[in-house]
Design a protein around this motif. Structure first.
Motif, mmCIF file in Angstrom:
data_model
loop_
_atom_site.group_PDB
_atom_site.id
_atom_site.type_symbol
_atom_site.label_atom_id
_atom_site.label_comp_id
_atom_site.label_asym_id
_atom_site.label_seq_id
_atom_site.Cartn_x
_atom_site.Cartn_y
_atom_site.Cartn_z
ATOM 1 N N ALA A 63 -8.396 1.331 -6.038
ATOM 2 C CA ALA A 63 -7.497 0.306 -6.554
ATOM 3 C C ALA A 63 -6.037 0.767 -6.543
ATOM 4 C CB ALA A 63 -7.911 -0.069 -7.972
ATOM 5 N N GLY A 64 -5.809 2.026 -6.214
ATOM 6 C CA GLY A 64 -4.435 2.527 -6.179
ATOM 7 C C GLY A 64 -3.822 2.702 -7.556
ATOM 8 N N THR A 65 -4.665 2.968 -8.553
ATOM 9 C CA THR A 65 -4.138 3.155 -9.915
ATOM 10 C C THR A 65 -3.934 4.631 -10.270
ATOM 11 O OG1 THR A 65 -6.386 3.082 -10.764
ATOM 12 C CG2 THR A 65 -5.134 1.027 -10.837
ATOM 13 N N GLY A 66 -4.286 5.515 -9.362
ATOM 14 C CA GLY A 66 -4.180 6.952 -9.620
ATOM 15 C C GLY A 66 -2.763 7.364 -9.990
ATOM 16 N N LEU A 67 -2.636 8.398 -10.811
ATOM 17 C CA LEU A 67 -1.335 8.784 -11.347
ATOM 18 C C LEU A 67 -0.770 10.055 -10.728
ATOM 19 C CD1 LEU A 67 -2.031 7.912 -15.078
ATOM 20 C CD2 LEU A 67 -0.532 6.682 -13.508
ATOM 21 N N SER A 68 -1.467 10.630 -9.754
ATOM 22 C CA SER A 68 -0.967 11.879 -9.174
ATOM 23 C C SER A 68 -0.669 11.746 -7.681
ATOM 24 C CB SER A 68 -1.973 13.013 -9.422
ATOM 25 O OG SER A 68 -3.244 12.669 -8.892
ATOM 26 N N GLY A 69 -0.675 10.526 -7.166
ATOM 27 C CA GLY A 69 -0.315 10.334 -5.757
ATOM 28 C C GLY A 69 -1.431 10.673 -4.782
ATOM 29 N N TYR B 117 0.814 -1.216 0.000
ATOM 30 C CA TYR B 117 0.000 0.000 0.000
ATOM 31 C C TYR B 117 0.847 1.267 0.000
ATOM 32 C CZ TYR B 117 -3.776 -3.218 1.115
ATOM 33 O OH TYR B 117 -4.688 -4.236 1.070
ATOM 34 N N GLU B 118 2.173 1.136 -0.164
ATOM 35 C CA GLU B 118 3.029 2.297 0.055
ATOM 36 C C GLU B 118 2.962 3.338 -1.055
ATOM 37 O OE1 GLU B 118 7.139 1.181 0.373
ATOM 38 O OE2 GLU B 118 7.159 0.266 -1.608
ATOM 39 N N CYS B 119 2.361 2.990 -2.183
ATOM 40 C CA CYS B 119 2.222 4.003 -3.230
ATOM 41 C C CYS B 119 0.990 3.697 -4.064
ATOM 42 C CB CYS B 119 3.457 4.054 -4.130
ATOM 43 S SG CYS B 119 3.651 2.592 -5.174
ATOM 44 N N ASP B 120 0.625 4.671 -4.921
ATOM 45 C CA ASP B 120 -0.396 4.371 -5.938
ATOM 46 C C ASP B 120 0.314 4.362 -7.285
ATOM 47 O OD1 ASP B 120 -0.070 7.073 -6.493
ATOM 48 O OD2 ASP B 120 -2.094 7.653 -5.915
ATOM 49 N N GLY B 121 -0.360 4.748 -8.356
ATOM 50 C CA GLY B 121 0.245 4.699 -9.686
ATOM 51 C C GLY B 121 1.400 5.679 -9.872
ATOM 52 N N LEU B 122 1.526 6.658 -8.981
ATOM 53 C CA LEU B 122 2.669 7.574 -9.037
ATOM 54 C C LEU B 122 3.763 6.978 -8.151
ATOM 55 C CD1 LEU B 122 3.529 10.510 -10.081
ATOM 56 C CD2 LEU B 122 2.965 11.276 -7.780
ATOM 57 N N SER B 123 4.421 5.956 -8.678
ATOM 58 C CA SER B 123 5.275 5.135 -7.811
ATOM 59 C C SER B 123 6.602 5.797 -7.459
ATOM 60 C CB SER B 123 5.500 3.776 -8.465
ATOM 61 O OG SER B 123 6.020 3.971 -9.759
#
Lengths: 496, 496
Positions: A84-90, A41-47
């Motif tokens: 789902a944690g797919t977001g691209l802006s954190g 869970y440590e990040c979303d799509g903005l890895s």
């Protein structure tokens, strides 16, 4: 009217105490607090940005979410909701001293009504699952972000997601009719319903795109659309990017609203072609993919008209997909463009700005100049019809200074978007990624109003703090601030 | 979180003092304070309620509006903004101790851009004037309230106006891209622009339909649409209202989105026919008017399909307008329905509720029963496609008790709308007319959130007080409250 300062809310609750409180109503496997369980869970799509959350909870009922919020509210513990944690802006980046509230178990489709043409779903339902469930009734849910297999409707609402078809069918805000949400104090609020309009302030639209800062979404009613009888795609190649940009304006101002109108430049074309062999003309400076959907007759008529327009704007090659297979192939290249470009360099940075459609040719030229100034390749892949750019900046994070240069180039591109009357985000949200650019997009009056509004929903500032809307203090310092690799450039987040 | 109490803000500024302050930057003819000059402003389209304003100002520049707001803010003087005064829910009803701020002089079209397909206009521009100005570019502004010749875009935004075509083209909120507004302290806030999405909270949507309670609109950027190549209307007659209601559901669930889909019952049909001789079948229990617009081919295809659907749902007569003249004639009956019904009785009361489309047959039957229970005729004329009902209650205000009975019947109809999952307003707004029904539509949690939000924009509660959102106190008392003829049932307004 001032924004809540983050210092005020740093809590000193022992982890064990909170686990015990949650255990009264959550089963043990839905409370995660060991590092190995927290890692996913440590990040979303903005890895590029990672923070290990303090705790993750996976409630299954609204009552459980209410209790979680009530406890966190009374103990001043910040909460970040996650789909789902797919977001691209954190937007779903966790807090090291906060609770990550996963809505993953809210994955039921509650009702599909073909007469009202609506679906009522839980927030953790995947975007594509709605269309799949509605397909037997000949209906679908229009917004289709490229992550639609994985992303959830709750996240779509939080980010006001778009997709290839939003030129014709609108963003998430144009396709939802009702919401149920919980405030930070756990109170349930019902917004909208199955009808087009609703009295009272439009909190439904306000919640859409609010990036988890105002409340937690627990149910969504979406509008469904009839599946088009036919969809056909035209590929047009140009020897000059500006001509392709002008052709976009030509199509729109001729009164045609394509289902999708996408553009790729030469670098993106070659990358995609190498990767999926879609049959793109590799020498073209730019291609347009124009999808027309509707009834048989309407599509035939529009195809003729679009072909004429493309030729009159200087297209050097035009190809119409003859069958569904060829159509899928042409789109496959576009859909694979991001990973395809990703193969050209160790790292890439995907931007997301929008500009007024009539500025396309000019902005593309300036991006090209910036790319040369910063000595970093930029591939352009974007929703041309609605002016939503996705420049992909290629770099190598292992080369000293390249990440910083890429970030600076990205910032310059976003500032260019604002300068021509556009915005710093089309569909990916602000999150933490673009929080500095918000200081360019908005003046003090707007930001103050945003903070006042936030305080009207969440006076303690516990919901997703540090995201989406910068403090006036941050904006005052922005410009003097430098980004250091390996260290979060977001000191606000460190306090949680 | 509690709403501002109205007592707090009663001011004691002498009229002469305010006139003097305004005279420093407004020319004398734009400050009205004599009774004869104020009289034309004493009501809007809801003419049953009248209040002579304390003062009317007609500024011409944004700077003047800013100064007016700043002065009123510092002296605690409430302000009601007014467009053309065509609203039907009393949203522009003045205050006897407040300033009526007319935006009538803000009537310039600032820009029309055919490539971005947008128009930037001042708030006092008439709805129809936008389409007229855009017509040379083959474009128009879609929302078309029946008052479109007179009503202004600023008022449309404040009320989130709809119209015959909103089923297909959406309400005002779906057709505007940008706003400039002033807060009660005179600060200018810019929202949205020419692009589809914008970062930050969606204040653009929030302002739309906020009925003048959050700020004063000073500029609007609207989306323009291409004029359809062809529009054709089908009339279908039914011997039973429920069958007509079911046919509406049949058309929509077959995947057709008509440009307009209107329904009239027998009382409305006969009234319209007597008045304008549109050629309606006078014996029909109900008629549907279904307009299809788009390309030539698309319209032909849809007409065939809609005819089949209407027949399969039991239409006893179907007529397709053969030329533009016949089409105009068929619509003329619908457009004249309100005044036509108005000829049947000394007074009528027009309701505006929405229901989920699939509840149409059931709700129409219940309205019919209520009409008999209250012994008052009800004519039904409505936007069937989007479930927006406009029951017209006929009564005679000179007969003792009839106004009260009409109001009670109207309230019962709105409560019925809420009970089936609908809302108390489709497109006319809440204003003062439906403020009690807001207590049925929303619970305490929603109302508290509305008040918190209002306070985030206008902490002193000076903008259009007493309208749109009831105090919790009012809702607590609602039910015990009785309406007395000749006396405003809105004691909050008396305090200003």
């Amino acid at each position: 009217m001032s924004s809540p300062t983050h210092e005020t809310f740093a809590h000193s609750i022992p982890k064990g105490k909170l686990v015990k409180a949650f255990s009264a109503f959550l089963s043990p496997e839905t409370i995660l607090f060991e590092e190995e369980d927290l890692r996913p869970y440590e990040c979303d799509g903005l890895s590029a940005y990672r923070v290990l959350p303090w705790m993750v909870v996976l409630p299954e009922t609204v009552e459980q979410v209410q209790k979680i919020l009530q406890i966190c509210h009374s103990w001043d513990i910040p909460v970040v909701a996650r789909g789902a944690g797919t977001g691209l802006s954190g937007g779903a980046l966790p807090l090291k001293n906060g609770v990550l509230l996963s809505l993953a178990k809210f994955n039921r489709i509650l009702a599909i009504d073909p007469i009202s043409r609506t679906a009522r779903v839980q927030p953790g339902v995947r975007n594509l699952a709605i269309s799949e469930a509605a397909a037997p009734a000949g209906l679908y849910y229009a917004p289709d972000p490229s992550s639609q297999i994985a992303c959830t409707i709750g996240g779509n609402v939080a980010e006001n997601s778009g997709g290839v078809h939003c030129l014709k069918y609108g963003l998430t805000v144009h396709n939802i009719l009702g919401l149920k949400m919980l405030t930070m104090t756990g109170e349930e609020i019902s917004l909208g319903g199955e009808t087009l309009d609703s009295p009272g302030y439009d909190l439904l639209a306000l919640m859409t795109g609010s990036e988890g800062l105002l409340g937690v979404i627990i149910e969504v009613t979406v509008r469904l659309l009839p599946l088009p009888e036919r969809a056909q795609v035209i590929l047009a190649a140009f020897d000059n990017v500006a001509k392709a940009g002008a052709a976009v304006g030509g199509i729109i101002s001729a009164g045609i609203i394509p289902g999708g109108l996408e553009m790729m430049d030469n670098l993106a074309i070659r990358a995609a072609e190498d990767f999926v062999h879609a049959g793109y003309p590799q020498e073209a400076a730019a291609i347009l993919l124009c999808e027309l959907d509707g009834t048989q007759a309407e599509v035939s008529h529009q195809i003729r008209k679009v072909r004429e327009l493309l030729l009159s704007h200087g297209a050097i090659e035009i190809r119409t997909a003859l069958d569904e297979q060829e159509r899928a192939k042409l789109w496959q290249g576009r859909k694979a463009a991001f990973p395809a470009v990703g193969r050209l360099a160790p790292d890439y940075y995907c931007m997301d700005g929008t500009i007024p459609r009539n500025r396309l040719p000019q902005v593309l030229e300036r991006i090209n100049e910036l790319s040369q100034e910063f000595n970093l390749p930029v591939a352009n892949v974007f929703h041309a019809g609605d002016g939503n750019l996705h420049p992909l900046i290629l770099y190598d994070a292992n080369r000293p200074g390249e990440l910083e240069r890429a970030e600076q180039l990205g910032a310059n591109i976003l500032e260019l978007c604002v300068a021509v009357g556009g915005t710093i985000t089309g569909e990916h949200g602000v999150g933490i990624e673009k929080i500095n650019q918000m200081c360019i997009q908005f003046g003090t009056a707007e930001l103050q109003q945003f903070h006042a509004l936030k305080a009207a929903f969440d006076p303690k500032g516990l919901l997703n703090p540090g995201k989406a809307v910068p403090t006036l203090h941050r904006c005052a310092e922005f410009g003097a601030m430098h980004v250091h690799q390996g260290k979060l450039p977001f000191p606000e987040l460190d306090r949680f």
